[in-house]
Design an enzyme around this catalytic site. Structure first.
Site, mmCIF file in Angstrom:
data_model
loop_
_atom_site.group_PDB
_atom_site.id
_atom_site.type_symbol
_atom_site.label_atom_id
_atom_site.label_comp_id
_atom_site.label_asym_id
_atom_site.label_seq_id
_atom_site.Cartn_x
_atom_site.Cartn_y
_atom_site.Cartn_z
ATOM 1 N N MET A 1 0.541 -0.753 0.106
ATOM 2 C CA MET A 1 -0.050 -0.023 0.225
ATOM 3 C C MET A 1 1.013 1.354 -0.205
ATOM 4 O O MET A 1 1.703 1.158 1.062
ATOM 5 C CB MET A 1 -0.827 -0.124 1.775
ATOM 6 C CG MET A 1 -1.849 1.943 0.702
ATOM 7 S SD MET A 1 -3.229 1.233 2.832
ATOM 8 C CE MET A 1 -3.606 -0.315 2.550
ATOM 9 N N PRO A 2 0.373 2.183 -0.839
ATOM 10 C CA PRO A 2 1.804 3.815 -1.010
ATOM 11 C C PRO A 2 1.657 4.550 0.390
ATOM 12 O O PRO A 2 0.117 4.204 0.567
ATOM 13 C CB PRO A 2 0.820 3.756 -1.688
ATOM 14 C CG PRO A 2 0.076 2.961 -3.516
ATOM 15 C CD PRO A 2 0.047 2.084 -2.139
ATOM 16 N N GLY A 5 -2.733 8.172 0.407
ATOM 17 C CA GLY A 5 -3.772 8.090 -1.182
ATOM 18 C C GLY A 5 -4.570 9.759 -1.151
ATOM 19 O O GLY A 5 -3.895 10.215 -0.134
ATOM 20 N N LEU A 6 -5.529 9.235 -1.652
ATOM 21 C CA LEU A 6 -6.244 10.123 -2.419
ATOM 22 C C LEU A 6 -7.297 9.789 -2.154
ATOM 23 O O LEU A 6 -8.723 8.573 -1.942
ATOM 24 C CB LEU A 6 -6.720 10.120 -3.947
ATOM 25 C CG LEU A 6 -7.416 11.851 -4.146
ATOM 26 C CD1 LEU A 6 -6.828 13.340 -3.878
ATOM 27 C CD2 LEU A 6 -7.447 12.185 -5.621
ATOM 28 N N GLY A 7 -8.242 10.843 -1.083
ATOM 29 C CA GLY A 7 -9.737 10.401 -0.388
ATOM 30 C C GLY A 7 -10.830 11.226 -1.025
ATOM 31 O O GLY A 7 -10.822 11.803 -1.908
ATOM 32 N N ASP A 33 -9.623 5.830 -2.438
ATOM 33 C CA ASP A 33 -10.012 5.413 -1.477
ATOM 34 C C ASP A 33 -10.972 5.544 -1.933
ATOM 35 O O ASP A 33 -11.586 7.357 -2.556
ATOM 36 C CB ASP A 33 -9.801 5.219 -0.255
ATOM 37 C CG ASP A 33 -10.395 4.914 0.394
ATOM 38 O OD1 ASP A 33 -10.240 4.695 1.632
ATOM 39 O OD2 ASP A 33 -11.617 6.238 1.155
ATOM 40 N N TYR A 38 -20.189 6.224 -1.548
ATOM 41 C CA TYR A 38 -19.956 7.712 -2.055
ATOM 42 C C TYR A 38 -20.588 8.188 -3.202
ATOM 43 O O TYR A 38 -20.632 9.358 -3.823
ATOM 44 C CB TYR A 38 -18.305 7.913 -2.133
ATOM 45 C CG TYR A 38 -17.603 7.585 -0.973
ATOM 46 C CD1 TYR A 38 -18.095 7.471 0.539
ATOM 47 C CD2 TYR A 38 -16.404 7.032 -0.702
ATOM 48 C CE1 TYR A 38 -17.493 7.341 1.618
ATOM 49 C CE2 TYR A 38 -15.276 6.701 0.229
ATOM 50 C CZ TYR A 38 -15.552 7.340 1.564
ATOM 51 O OH TYR A 38 -15.490 6.743 2.328
ATOM 52 N N LYS A 67 -15.662 0.092 -0.414
ATOM 53 C CA LYS A 67 -16.315 -0.404 1.111
ATOM 54 C C LYS A 67 -17.890 -0.944 1.135
ATOM 55 O O LYS A 67 -18.410 -1.065 0.096
ATOM 56 C CB LYS A 67 -15.752 0.613 1.617
ATOM 57 C CG LYS A 67 -14.913 1.453 2.723
ATOM 58 C CD LYS A 67 -15.197 2.429 2.870
ATOM 59 C CE LYS A 67 -13.285 3.234 3.161
ATOM 60 N NZ LYS A 67 -13.469 4.119 1.993
ATOM 61 N N HIS A 100 -17.564 -0.983 6.146
ATOM 62 C CA HIS A 100 -17.384 0.941 6.208
ATOM 63 C C HIS A 100 -17.833 0.924 7.313
ATOM 64 O O HIS A 100 -17.645 1.829 7.436
ATOM 65 C CB HIS A 100 -18.715 1.004 5.075
ATOM 66 C CG HIS A 100 -17.942 2.298 4.954
ATOM 67 N ND1 HIS A 100 -18.206 3.131 3.565
ATOM 68 C CD2 HIS A 100 -17.441 3.650 5.662
ATOM 69 C CE1 HIS A 100 -17.687 4.315 3.603
ATOM 70 N NE2 HIS A 100 -17.537 4.838 4.587
#
Length: 317
Positions: A1-2, A5-7, A33, A38, A67, A100
């Site tokens: 995993m980097p 991250g970008l949410g 993510d 969303y 999720k 989630h």
């Protein structure tokens, strides 16, 4: 995993999110993510697919998380939920699939108001067994949890075949959750921190569902954080992200602003010293620092024995 991250929560405008993901990819992000709830999986999938088709990145270069929705928190609905997300994302697999929330609802459509969701009690261990099957059947490479308490994680650990790889929780200088983070790290569970810079858009979200805004902690205006930023020749946001990274927490800051997206990933060229860390540790407000306590859920769901957070703010629904 980097390591960052970008949410993408509250990013649902196609043009804005496409610009954000494109900028993130150009600046070196490879960790994205999202979540079914969303309502942006399709946009993210389309944008990534364009990059794959142009051979600018390969699928294996990307770390993609989505999720299990609260309406999917039942052993009979896990597989259909991940299949739907994969269809939305136009992917054969995700890298990480998370439960989630520990409280489930009965099946509802996307237009059902959050304050009208009906509680459905869930068997976490039964759900986890089906989550494990998703790894075995290659729909996801790893599985984990969101918003679970230490006690709830222990129940999974005591009954699982595949351990949770990650726990995603709200994590920033004002809500540090040290005991929970220590527990996870002792059990080789990676901690992912959402809202690592606070959440400036949260009051806008509350207003959109008819709730009053709340007083949010503001790290960008905090004198201690600003002082450390000035010393390090960085921004307050970069200091807050670096603090989590040095605690071995993976931050997933959300932004659709290319300038801010670039700034957020430029956190690997400096280090906070022990004095900085001590000052930032002292900013912890405990539960009083929590922003996202899911008080916008229905009263029935908030009163579930599985609800993970103490009641803190005055009800307005």
């Amino acid at each position: 995993m980097p390591g960052i991250g970008l949410g993408t929560w509250m990013s649902t405008r196609r043009a804005d999110l496409q610009i954000a993901i494109t900028a993130a990819l150009e600046f070196g992000y490879r960790h994205f993510d999202t979540a079914f709830i969303y309502q942006n999986e399709k946009i993210i999938g389309d944008t990534l697919k364009d990059w794959f088709c142009c051979k600018r990145v390969k699928r294996e270069d990307i770390f993609l998380t989505t999720k299990l929705p609260i309406a999917g928190l039942h052993e009979d609905r896990v597989e259909s939920s991940i299949r739907q997300s994969l269809e939305n994302l136009k992917m054969d697999y995700v890298d990480l699939y998370l439960i989630h929330f520990p409280v489930g609802s009965s099946v509802a459509n996307s237009r059902t108001p959050l304050n009208q969701l009906k509680l459905e009690m869930s068997d976490h261990n039964a759900v986890w067994k089906i989550m494990e099957q998703q790894v075995e059947e290659s729909r996801t490479k790893a599985i984990g949890l969101c918003n679970f308490t230490k006690k709830k994680i222990e129940k999974i650990l005591n009954n699982c075949k595949i351990k949770p790889a990650c726990l995603q929780i709200e994590s920033h200088v004002f809500l540090q959750q040290k005991e929970l983070v220590d527990f996870c790290q002792q059990n080789n569970i990676i901690v992912i921190g959402f809202s690592p810079l606070g959440n400036p858009g949260y009051n806008k979200f509350l207003k959109s569902i008819g709730k009053d805004g709340i007083q949010l902690p503001n790290g960008f205006e905090n004198d201690i954080i600003k002082g450390i930023a000035e010393k390090c020749k960085k921004t307050p946001g970069q200091v807050m992200l670096r603090y989590l990274i040095q605690r071995n927490i993976v931050p997933i800051p959300k932004s659709t602003n290319p300038k801010r997206i670039k700034e957020n990933i430029e956190v690997f060229d400096f280090e906070l010293d022990s004095d900085d860390l001590k000052k930032l540790e002292g900013l912890d407000l405990g539960e009083e620092g929590r922003i996202l306590d899911f008080n916008f859920f229905s009263k029935q769901m908030r009163e579930s024995p599985e609800f993970p957070f103490p009641k803190k703010r005055k009800e307005s629904i």
